[in-house]
Scaffold this motif. Structure first.
Motif, mmCIF file in Angstrom:
data_model
loop_
_atom_site.group_PDB
_atom_site.id
_atom_site.type_symbol
_atom_site.label_atom_id
_atom_site.label_comp_id
_atom_site.label_asym_id
_atom_site.label_seq_id
_atom_site.Cartn_x
_atom_site.Cartn_y
_atom_site.Cartn_z
ATOM 1 N N MET A 151 38.205 19.136 38.325
ATOM 2 C CA MET A 151 38.345 20.382 39.161
ATOM 3 C C MET A 151 39.609 20.256 39.747
ATOM 4 O O MET A 151 40.077 19.140 40.224
ATOM 5 C CB MET A 151 37.181 20.614 40.138
ATOM 6 N N ALA A 152 40.570 21.266 39.714
ATOM 7 C CA ALA A 152 41.723 21.456 40.496
ATOM 8 C C ALA A 152 41.766 22.476 41.289
ATOM 9 O O ALA A 152 41.290 23.795 40.940
ATOM 10 C CB ALA A 152 42.927 21.516 39.394
ATOM 11 N N VAL A 153 42.494 22.480 42.567
ATOM 12 C CA VAL A 153 42.554 23.701 43.441
ATOM 13 C C VAL A 153 44.044 23.717 43.483
ATOM 14 O O VAL A 153 44.996 22.994 43.854
ATOM 15 C CB VAL A 153 41.984 23.005 44.910
ATOM 16 N N GLY A 154 44.473 25.092 43.585
ATOM 17 C CA GLY A 154 45.884 25.692 43.887
ATOM 18 C C GLY A 154 45.742 26.433 45.170
ATOM 19 O O GLY A 154 44.822 27.096 45.287
ATOM 20 N N VAL A 155 46.993 26.197 46.164
ATOM 21 C CA VAL A 155 46.927 27.055 47.252
ATOM 22 C C VAL A 155 48.395 27.625 47.269
ATOM 23 O O VAL A 155 49.546 27.044 46.963
ATOM 24 C CB VAL A 155 46.697 25.968 48.464
ATOM 25 N N ASP A 156 48.347 28.990 47.382
ATOM 26 C CA ASP A 156 49.571 29.890 47.637
ATOM 27 C C ASP A 156 49.717 29.895 49.262
ATOM 28 O O ASP A 156 48.701 30.524 49.777
ATOM 29 C CB ASP A 156 49.510 31.016 46.969
ATOM 30 N N VAL A 157 50.861 29.568 49.702
ATOM 31 C CA VAL A 157 50.893 29.482 51.200
ATOM 32 C C VAL A 157 51.849 30.727 51.703
ATOM 33 O O VAL A 157 52.364 31.321 50.868
ATOM 34 C CB VAL A 157 51.588 28.092 51.601
ATOM 35 N N ALA A 158 51.416 31.063 52.964
ATOM 36 C CA ALA A 158 52.131 31.982 53.622
ATOM 37 C C ALA A 158 52.063 31.944 55.075
ATOM 38 O O ALA A 158 51.342 31.003 55.717
ATOM 39 C CB ALA A 158 51.468 33.428 53.434
ATOM 40 N N GLU A 159 52.906 32.557 56.009
ATOM 41 C CA GLU A 159 52.699 32.276 57.367
ATOM 42 C C GLU A 159 51.194 32.611 57.809
ATOM 43 O O GLU A 159 50.606 33.295 57.352
ATOM 44 C CB GLU A 159 53.845 33.323 57.925
ATOM 45 N N GLU A 160 51.285 32.300 59.048
ATOM 46 C CA GLU A 160 49.875 32.375 59.586
ATOM 47 C C GLU A 160 49.121 33.965 59.527
ATOM 48 O O GLU A 160 48.157 34.102 59.506
ATOM 49 C CB GLU A 160 49.876 31.759 60.969
ATOM 50 N N ARG A 161 50.049 34.819 59.840
ATOM 51 C CA ARG A 161 49.596 36.215 60.092
ATOM 52 C C ARG A 161 48.994 36.795 58.625
ATOM 53 O O ARG A 161 48.001 37.430 58.675
ATOM 54 C CB ARG A 161 50.521 37.016 60.239
ATOM 55 N N LYS A 162 49.546 36.329 57.690
ATOM 56 C CA LYS A 162 48.991 36.617 56.046
ATOM 57 C C LYS A 162 47.764 35.513 55.645
ATOM 58 O O LYS A 162 47.014 36.142 54.878
ATOM 59 C CB LYS A 162 50.038 36.726 55.125
ATOM 60 N N GLY A 163 48.062 34.270 55.949
ATOM 61 C CA GLY A 163 47.169 33.350 55.472
ATOM 62 C C GLY A 163 47.312 32.830 54.032
ATOM 63 O O GLY A 163 48.097 33.393 53.353
ATOM 64 N N ASP A 203 46.196 31.668 50.226
ATOM 65 C CA ASP A 203 45.332 32.006 48.966
ATOM 66 C C ASP A 203 44.790 30.704 48.257
ATOM 67 O O ASP A 203 45.740 29.734 48.217
ATOM 68 C CB ASP A 203 45.891 32.954 48.229
ATOM 69 N N LEU A 204 43.670 30.627 47.917
ATOM 70 C CA LEU A 204 43.276 29.551 47.084
ATOM 71 C C LEU A 204 42.438 29.761 46.034
ATOM 72 O O LEU A 204 41.555 30.812 46.083
ATOM 73 C CB LEU A 204 42.162 28.613 48.212
ATOM 74 N N ARG A 223 47.038 35.092 44.714
ATOM 75 C CA ARG A 223 46.038 34.481 43.943
ATOM 76 C C ARG A 223 46.390 34.040 42.594
ATOM 77 O O ARG A 223 46.070 32.950 42.019
ATOM 78 C CB ARG A 223 44.815 35.311 43.898
ATOM 79 N N VAL A 224 47.314 34.765 41.664
ATOM 80 C CA VAL A 224 47.762 34.338 40.331
ATOM 81 C C VAL A 224 48.668 33.052 40.752
ATOM 82 O O VAL A 224 48.519 32.158 39.716
ATOM 83 C CB VAL A 224 48.627 35.451 39.824
#
Length: 199
Positions: A1-13, A15-16, A165-166
């Motif tokens: 299992m692998a998890v990927g995370v796209d980050v953004a500033e706190e207001r946007k949150g 994506d995992l 998410r992509v």
């Protein structure tokens, strides 16, 4: 299992996306806080690797980190991560990513260019997409179309709702490549190593 995370500033949150060993999407969520992402990763999903679309730290010397210079030499441009700029609005997304690296470090130490399993690794989705596709994005091809086509090429169904998410899925896919022994890296332990897929 692998998890990927796209980050953004706190207001946007954040994506995992989690991918299992068969490259099926087992989890896809957005709008997460750093602590929500940590809880999901450490307590619920418990992946073998975590791949994050964010710098893991600031440059020690100069306006770019060594890994960013190495990617540029490969023809892959990135946002430069220089010395810590303080509370600069543009870099709030990077601070969120660095906070995530710090928060999961007890369970997933930072990847430093050596064995990636059990680590949290910095990933750059455009670099991953280009290396998996074996080509650069064409001038008439949008980032979204190109990156979705790479996921499809890798056998990942296109049910992801947005570009963030992509990108998270591309990060997770990079992690699966690494767990399969097909990886390389640029950068170093001092300024951050970027995990790359290799075919």
């Amino acid at each position: 299992m692998a998890v990927g995370v796209d980050v953004a500033e706190e207001r946007k949150g954040l994506d995992l996306v989690a991918l299992d060993g068969s490259r099926r999407v087992s989890l896809s969520l957005g709008g997460l806080s750093v602590m929500e992402a940590v809880e999901l990763i450490v307590e619920l999903v418990r992946p073998t690797i975590v791949c994050i679309d964010s710098p893991s730290g600031w440059a020690v010397d100069g306006r770019r980190r060594s890994g960013e210079r190495e990617l540029a030499a490969m023809g892959i441009s990135t946002f430069p991560t220089g010395a810590d700029p303080g509370d600069h609005p543009f870099y709030r997304w990077a601070r969120a990513g660095m906070s995530l690296f710090d928060a999961i470090a007890p369970s997933y130490p930072l990847f430093g260019g050596f064995e990636p399993a059990g680590k949290a690794a910095e990933v750059f989705p455009e670099a991953s997409a280009r290396l998996i596709a074996g080509r650069a994005r064409r001038a008439d091809e949008s980032k979204g179309v190109f990156r979705r086509s790479v996921l499809q090429l890798a056998g990942i169904s296109d049910g992801l709702p947005n570009q963030d998410r992509v990108d998270a899925a591309l990060c997770a896919l990079t992690g699966l490549f690494a767990l399969d022994g097909r990886w390389s890296s640029v950068g170093d332990e001092k300024e951050g190593a970027v995990l790359l897929p290799s075919l």
